[in-house]
Design a protein around this motif. Sequence first.
Motif, PDB file in Angstrom:
ATOM      1  N   VAL A  84       0.792  -1.325  -0.115  1.00  0.00           N
ATOM      2  CA  VAL A  84      -0.417  -0.242  -0.189  1.00  0.00           C
ATOM      3  C   VAL A  84       1.148   1.930  -0.139  1.00  0.00           C
ATOM      4  O   VAL A  84       0.927   2.349  -0.639  1.00  0.00           O
ATOM      5  CB  VAL A  84      -0.598   0.232   0.930  1.00  0.00           C
ATOM      6  N   VAL A  85       1.721   1.655   1.078  1.00  0.00           N
ATOM      7  CA  VAL A  85       2.894   2.873   1.295  1.00  0.00           C
ATOM      8  C   VAL A  85       4.008   2.598  -0.651  1.00  0.00           C
ATOM      9  O   VAL A  85       3.296   4.011  -0.876  1.00  0.00           O
ATOM     10  CB  VAL A  85       4.204   1.894   1.942  1.00  0.00           C
ATOM     11  N   ALA A  86       3.715   1.896  -1.489  1.00  0.00           N
ATOM     12  CA  ALA A  86       4.402   1.484  -2.431  1.00  0.00           C
ATOM     13  C   ALA A  86       3.322   2.120  -3.789  1.00  0.00           C
ATOM     14  O   ALA A  86       3.840   3.231  -4.146  1.00  0.00           O
ATOM     15  CB  ALA A  86       5.029   0.149  -2.859  1.00  0.00           C
ATOM     16  N   MET A  87       2.579   1.291  -3.585  1.00  0.00           N
ATOM     17  CA  MET A  87       1.057   1.879  -4.294  1.00  0.00           C
ATOM     18  C   MET A  87       1.179   3.778  -4.327  1.00  0.00           C
ATOM     19  O   MET A  87       1.207   3.967  -5.081  1.00  0.00           O
ATOM     20  CB  MET A  87       0.184   1.127  -4.411  1.00  0.00           C
ATOM     21  N   LEU A  88       0.866   4.340  -2.850  1.00  0.00           N
ATOM     22  CA  LEU A  88       0.788   5.067  -2.511  1.00  0.00           C
ATOM     23  C   LEU A  88       1.485   6.461  -3.074  1.00  0.00           C
ATOM     24  O   LEU A  88       2.128   7.529  -4.078  1.00  0.00           O
ATOM     25  CB  LEU A  88       0.096   5.749  -1.393  1.00  0.00           C
ATOM     26  N   LEU A  89       2.851   5.903  -2.358  1.00  0.00           N
ATOM     27  CA  LEU A  89       4.553   7.011  -3.341  1.00  0.00           C
ATOM     28  C   LEU A  89       3.970   6.686  -4.835  1.00  0.00           C
ATOM     29  O   LEU A  89       4.624   8.268  -5.551  1.00  0.00           O
ATOM     30  CB  LEU A  89       5.197   6.221  -2.722  1.00  0.00           C
ATOM     31  N   SER A 121       3.299   4.498 -13.334  1.00  0.00           N
ATOM     32  CA  SER A 121       2.840   3.682 -13.564  1.00  0.00           C
ATOM     33  C   SER A 121       2.396   2.368 -13.484  1.00  0.00           C
ATOM     34  O   SER A 121       2.156   1.415 -12.877  1.00  0.00           O
ATOM     35  CB  SER A 121       2.945   3.747 -14.859  1.00  0.00           C
ATOM     36  N   LEU A 122       4.050   1.936 -13.474  1.00  0.00           N
ATOM     37  CA  LEU A 122       4.282   1.072 -12.700  1.00  0.00           C
ATOM     38  C   LEU A 122       4.419  -0.050 -11.972  1.00  0.00           C
ATOM     39  O   LEU A 122       4.048  -1.146 -11.783  1.00  0.00           O
ATOM     40  CB  LEU A 122       6.213   0.935 -13.186  1.00  0.00           C
ATOM     41  N   GLY A 123       4.446   1.055 -10.712  1.00  0.00           N
ATOM     42  CA  GLY A 123       4.680   0.496  -9.252  1.00  0.00           C
ATOM     43  C   GLY A 123       3.298   0.811  -8.966  1.00  0.00           C
ATOM     44  O   GLY A 123       2.724  -0.860  -8.400  1.00  0.00           O
ATOM     45  N   LEU A 124       2.159   1.332  -9.939  1.00  0.00           N
ATOM     46  CA  LEU A 124       1.067   1.162  -9.405  1.00  0.00           C
ATOM     47  C   LEU A 124       0.641  -0.309  -9.727  1.00  0.00           C
ATOM     48  O   LEU A 124      -1.113  -0.787  -9.154  1.00  0.00           O
ATOM     49  CB  LEU A 124       0.086   2.313  -9.907  1.00  0.00           C
ATOM     50  N   SER A 125       0.850  -0.669 -11.405  1.00  0.00           N
ATOM     51  CA  SER A 125       0.334  -1.682 -11.744  1.00  0.00           C
ATOM     52  C   SER A 125       1.089  -2.916 -11.591  1.00  0.00           C
ATOM     53  O   SER A 125      -0.119  -3.328 -11.306  1.00  0.00           O
ATOM     54  CB  SER A 125       0.880  -1.353 -13.660  1.00  0.00           C
ATOM     55  N   PHE A 126       1.897  -2.882 -10.749  1.00  0.00           N
ATOM     56  CA  PHE A 126       2.465  -4.251 -10.808  1.00  0.00           C
ATOM     57  C   PHE A 126       1.798  -4.040  -9.098  1.00  0.00           C
ATOM     58  O   PHE A 126       1.438  -5.409  -8.476  1.00  0.00           O
ATOM     59  CB  PHE A 126       4.161  -3.938 -10.439  1.00  0.00           C
ATOM     60  N   GLY A 127       1.454  -3.403  -8.516  1.00  0.00           N
ATOM     61  CA  GLY A 127       1.249  -3.157  -6.596  1.00  0.00           C
ATOM     62  C   GLY A 127       0.011  -3.893  -7.459  1.00  0.00           C
ATOM     63  O   GLY A 127      -0.592  -3.994  -6.208  1.00  0.00           O
ATOM     64  N   TRP A 128      -1.103  -3.648  -8.026  1.00  0.00           N
ATOM     65  CA  TRP A 128      -2.570  -3.984  -7.734  1.00  0.00           C
ATOM     66  C   TRP A 128      -2.567  -5.482  -8.095  1.00  0.00           C
ATOM     67  O   TRP A 128      -2.872  -6.272  -8.036  1.00  0.00           O
ATOM     68  CB  TRP A 128      -3.114  -3.207  -8.863  1.00  0.00           C
ATOM     69  N   GLY A 129      -1.808  -6.056  -8.850  1.00  0.00           N
ATOM     70  CA  GLY A 129      -1.435  -7.499  -9.126  1.00  0.00           C
ATOM     71  C   GLY A 129      -1.215  -7.905  -7.949  1.00  0.00           C
ATOM     72  O   GLY A 129      -1.667  -8.896  -7.233  1.00  0.00           O
ATOM     73  N   MET A 130      -0.334  -7.549  -7.184  1.00  0.00           N
ATOM     74  CA  MET A 130       0.371  -8.147  -5.293  1.00  0.00           C
ATOM     75  C   MET A 130      -1.067  -8.207  -4.808  1.00  0.00           C
ATOM     76  O   MET A 130      -1.201  -9.162  -4.031  1.00  0.00           O
ATOM     77  CB  MET A 130       1.451  -7.754  -5.343  1.00  0.00           C
ATOM     78  N   ALA A 131      -1.990  -6.520  -4.592  1.00  0.00           N
ATOM     79  CA  ALA A 131      -2.846  -6.302  -4.111  1.00  0.00           C
ATOM     80  C   ALA A 131      -4.191  -8.027  -4.351  1.00  0.00           C
ATOM     81  O   ALA A 131      -4.168  -8.340  -3.376  1.00  0.00           O
ATOM     82  CB  ALA A 131      -2.928  -4.614  -4.110  1.00  0.00           C
TER      83      ALA A 131
END
Length: 254
Positions: A84-89, A121-131
Amino acid sequence: MDVVWFAFFALLLIGYFALEGFDLGVGLLLPVLGRTREGRDRMVAAIAPYVLANEVWLVAVAGTLFGAYPALEGKVLFGLYPVVVAMLLSWILRDAGLWFRRRVDGPRWRGLWDGLIAFGSLGLSFGWGMALYAAATGFAASPVNPVGLMLGVVVTLLFAWHGWTFLAWRAPGGFGAARPGRALLVSGAAAALPAAGVLAGAMPYLVEHSAPAATLNVLSLMVLPFAPIMLGAQVWVWRTFRPGKDAFRLPSFF
């Protein structure tokens, strides 16, 4: 009422993936398709009218999650704290890049912020998959494992394809391809498929952990009347900025 709120939450999350997915996809493609400064300007101009409207869906998703499913707040925030922190950043960096890239006219300045748009954009996309993987396991497993990482790659690739299809629809021929609205609907459905799959499996769990009926009734009176307004605003954006409507004109705030 709990089933109604599950349907509302599912609609919001699927809508976010289908709409914000192409924004993130275009950001992912900046280093690939935007090989010149003019090309990157045109890519940002294509998504600029949609970004803020699409982000409203994420705010609505978060509000609905914590309002209709308060028992899950701790599991989401603490079970997924690093993600969540990584996605917010990543979200902050992506939006900062969109806002600041044109504040100074210089190749280094533009290059810095364009790189941050792609990185965010990469951090959000990748983070959503992990979430999504963590949600599919009931937040019992760490998302940092081969399956979670693989789902992050899948979501990232789907968003990139959705972004490419959006560019080919919004500015036909501008980036070497032209696609009709039907193709955009298909790529949007594909981008939302991981979220829809997780929601389908999680329906019994979410319904079981819904807020009390009295709370849901109050939320219904406060929130549901505004849903048509949000939907109407989204329709207005798409009608106003459809292909041929100043596809490459950059709004002042971008």
